[in-house]
Design an enzyme around this catalytic site. Structure first.
Site, short mmCIF file in Angstrom:
data_model
loop_
_atom_site.label_atom_id
_atom_site.label_comp_id
_atom_site.label_asym_id
_atom_site.label_seq_id
_atom_site.Cartn_x
_atom_site.Cartn_y
_atom_site.Cartn_z
N ASP A 73 0.84 -1.20 0.00
CA ASP A 73 0.00 0.00 0.00
C ASP A 73 0.87 1.25 0.00
O ASP A 73 2.08 1.18 0.26
CB ASP A 73 -1.00 0.01 1.17
CG ASP A 73 -0.34 -0.35 2.47
OD1 ASP A 73 0.81 0.09 2.68
OD2 ASP A 73 -0.95 -1.05 3.29
N ASP A 75 1.41 5.25 1.24
CA ASP A 75 1.08 6.39 2.09
C ASP A 75 1.65 7.63 1.42
O ASP A 75 2.73 7.60 0.83
CB ASP A 75 1.72 6.21 3.48
CG ASP A 75 1.16 5.00 4.20
OD1 ASP A 75 -0.03 4.69 4.00
OD2 ASP A 75 1.91 4.36 4.96
N ASP A 149 9.33 6.48 12.68
CA ASP A 149 10.00 5.55 13.59
C ASP A 149 11.45 5.21 13.21
O ASP A 149 12.36 5.41 13.99
CB ASP A 149 9.16 4.27 13.83
CG ASP A 149 8.59 3.67 12.56
OD1 ASP A 149 8.95 4.14 11.46
OD2 ASP A 149 7.80 2.71 12.66
P1 ATP Z 1 3.99 -1.92 6.26
O1 ATP Z 1 4.72 -2.46 5.09
O2 ATP Z 1 3.81 -2.93 7.31
O3 ATP Z 1 2.73 -1.17 5.92
P2 ATP Z 1 4.90 0.69 7.00
O4 ATP Z 1 6.26 1.19 7.34
O5 ATP Z 1 4.23 1.26 5.82
O6 ATP Z 1 5.00 -0.88 6.88
P3 ATP Z 1 2.68 1.62 8.50
O7 ATP Z 1 2.14 1.13 9.79
O8 ATP Z 1 1.84 1.52 7.28
O9 ATP Z 1 4.04 0.85 8.28
O10 ATP Z 1 3.15 3.12 8.72
C1 ATP Z 1 3.50 4.00 7.66
C2 ATP Z 1 4.63 4.92 8.09
O11 ATP Z 1 4.20 5.74 9.18
C3 ATP Z 1 5.87 4.21 8.59
O12 ATP Z 1 6.72 3.86 7.54
C4 ATP Z 1 6.48 5.25 9.50
O13 ATP Z 1 7.16 6.23 8.76
C5 ATP Z 1 5.25 5.91 10.12
N1 ATP Z 1 4.84 5.26 11.38
C6 ATP Z 1 3.92 4.29 11.53
N2 ATP Z 1 3.77 3.94 12.81
C7 ATP Z 1 4.61 4.70 13.51
C8 ATP Z 1 4.92 4.84 14.89
N3 ATP Z 1 4.34 4.09 15.81
N4 ATP Z 1 5.85 5.79 15.24
C9 ATP Z 1 6.45 6.54 14.32
N5 ATP Z 1 6.20 6.47 13.01
C10 ATP Z 1 5.31 5.57 12.59
MG MG Z 2 2.19 0.94 5.17
#
Ligand code: ATP
Ligand code: MG
Length: 462
Positions: A73, A75, A149
């Site tokens: 996905d 963002d 993060d």
């Molecule tokens: P995935 O592939 O599992 O979706 P992701 O990195 O995209 O991994 P998400 O939970 O979709 O994870 O979060 C999107 C983005 O938002 C992360 O890449 C990070 O930059 C930020 N983020 C998400 N959760 C947190 C958190 N708890 N603290 C700080 N930043 C966060």
């Molecule tokens: Mg994500």
């Protein structure tokens, strides 16, 4: 001098002089394949940019693109406020309390658009442990980057210019396969203890090494997860279990000391010697399904993870004189109640779990109309897959699974023949040693129902 030496020993990178200025990487350096970028993400960033705003693909999608994977996905980060974003798209919805975000729907795809967050959380409301409760202050892009993060999750990609903006040395960490939290790890875990689970998930999923200073406080800070609302822990656990590397994630949780006393589910799953084979098989098949792009039902997954706890309690209730079916209901109640406290098992998931468990003794009834009735069960497939897992783990004779496979595939004539066969081994409803004595108040067919169906309850193994 000594400080410098210690930092080098620990592998701590020298802090970049100024994290408000990103390193800009051109296409030749980052080598992102534009074909892996969703056309809808390109459309959303383009629309925002046309309206005069900044807009980038951000977070996990950029990380995956840099690793050459197709992101699941996308963002988007922008300096437009949620209201300004909403106005630009026909199907856009502002959601979230802790962090407001906009869901933009493009065909079947949902894109998450977030406004750059401000860096200072000093004014944000926190709980008594320092966890940030709500924070919707907007800010500059570099402030947004510092709030993310991990360094590898804090890069921004502009599909129009094909430039990547890297604020925290994420590209270097991608190259060296290092998972490094941005800022002071203790403080970042305190603000949001869910990050402890995220470290483990990303490390296990990507095979990256956790940087020593990111890793050091994990075990000490683990109890902070207890203060996080159950629903958020559940979401993160589900992500972990559905990551396609669930087995590796759980092993890593154990390695980091994050399982013990933290979540009842993990205690059960990781420390039950009896069910280990079953859980390993269940997680392995879940991982394989996810890797093959198939769906996995959370109900099935949690039913598997907790099955041996149910079996244990089921036996105990029977040993105490309960009949098999009511005993199974009681065991299911106990297990579900223990979990809902900390792990907010949604009702739908809990009801799927009950259905799957309750179906198990019904598979043992291979006479009369019972098997035909079971064929009509809306969750037969899940129950049957679960039965096969029990066979594969050696819990029950594989003959039962084979019989059901044949029965489900056969035509009416074939089914009648199968029903006429005498089972090689008589099935047992439960791994009980003692035959239960009928007790007043609870007997056969009380129908106080795991499935709510009274038709067959009380029949299994009687
Ligand atoms: P995935 O592939 O599992 O979706 P992701 O990195 O995209 O991994 P998400 O939970 O979709 O994870 O979060 C999107 C983005 O938002 C992360 O890449 C990070 O930059 C930020 N983020 C998400 N959760 C947190 C958190 N708890 N603290 C700080 N930043 C966060
Ligand atoms: Mg994500």
């Amino acid at each position: 001098m000594i400080k410098k030496f210690i930092r080098r020993m620990l592998g701590v990178k020298q802090k970049p002089v100024d994290t408000s200025v990103p390193v800009t990487l051109a296409a030749a350096e980052h080598k992102i394949d534009p074909a892996l970028v969703s056309p809808n993400a390109v459309r959303v960033t383009h629309t925002l940019q046309q309206a005069g705003f900044k807009a980038f693909v951000v977070g996990g999608a950029v990380r995956d693109l840099l690793l050459g994977h197709k992101p699941k996905d996308f963002d988007i980060a922008t300096n437009a406020t949620p209201e300004q974003v909403k106005r630009l798209f026909r199907r856009a919805f502002i959601i979230g309390k802790r962090f407001q975000i906009v869901h933009v729907m493009m065909g079947q795809e949902q894109l998450e658009v977030t406004t750059f967050r401000g860096a200072s959380q000093e004014a944000a409301p926190k709980d008594e442990h320092g966890r940030v409760l709500r924070d919707n202050t907007f800010g500059e892009q570099h402030e947004d980057a510092i709030r993310r993060d991990f360094t590898i999750n804090a890069m921004y990609y502009d599909p129009a210019s094909e430039l990547v903006l890297d604020y925290h040395g994420g590209m270097a960490d991608i190259r060296s396969k290092t998972l490094r939290i941005i800022g002071v790890p203790e403080a970042r875990y305190r603000e949001d203890p869910v990050r402890l689970l995220r470290v483990v998930r990303f490390a296990a999923k990507s095979g990256f090494t956790i940087a020593p200073e990111t890793r050091a406080p994990i075990q000490i800070m683990a109890p902070l997860i207890n203060n996080v609302p159950a629903a958020r822990v559940f979401d993160e656990m589900l992500k972990l279990l559905m990551s396609g590397r669930a087995l590796a994630c759980l092993q890593q949780l154990r390695k980091e000391g994050l399982h013990h006393g933290l979540l009842p589910l993990l205690d059960v799953v990781l420390e039950q010697p009896l069910g280990e084979k079953f859980v390993t098989l269940a997680l392995d098949s879940t991982d394989q399904r996810i890797q093959a792009g198939k769906t996995v039902s959370p109900g099935f997954l949690f039913a598997s993870l907790l099955w041996h706890q149910v079996v244990e309690k089921w036996s105990a209730y029977q040993a105490a004189g309960e009949y098999p079916i009511p005993a199974l209901h009681l065991a299911a109640d106990d297990v579900l109640n223990a979990q809902t406290d900390k792990l907010a098992l949604q009702r739908k998931i809990a009801s799927d779990m009950r259905d799957i468990w309750a179906m198990q003794p019904r598979f043992e009834r291979r006479i009369g109309k019972s098997p035909y009735k079971l064929l009509e069960h809306p969750r037969l497939r899940a129950g049957y897959d679960f039965l096969l897992l029990r066979c594969a783990s050696g819990e029950i004779d594989s003959e039962l699974g084979e019989w059901w496979t044949a029965f489900m595939e056969a035509d009416t004539e074939g089914r009648d023949e199968l029903l006429a066969q005498k089972p090689k081994a008589a099935g047992e409803a439960a791994p009980t040693k003692k035959r239960a004595r009928r007790r007043s108040g609870r007997g056969k067919g009380t129908g106080d129902g795991i499935t709510g169906s009274t038709a067959d309850s009380g029949t299994g193994g009687e």
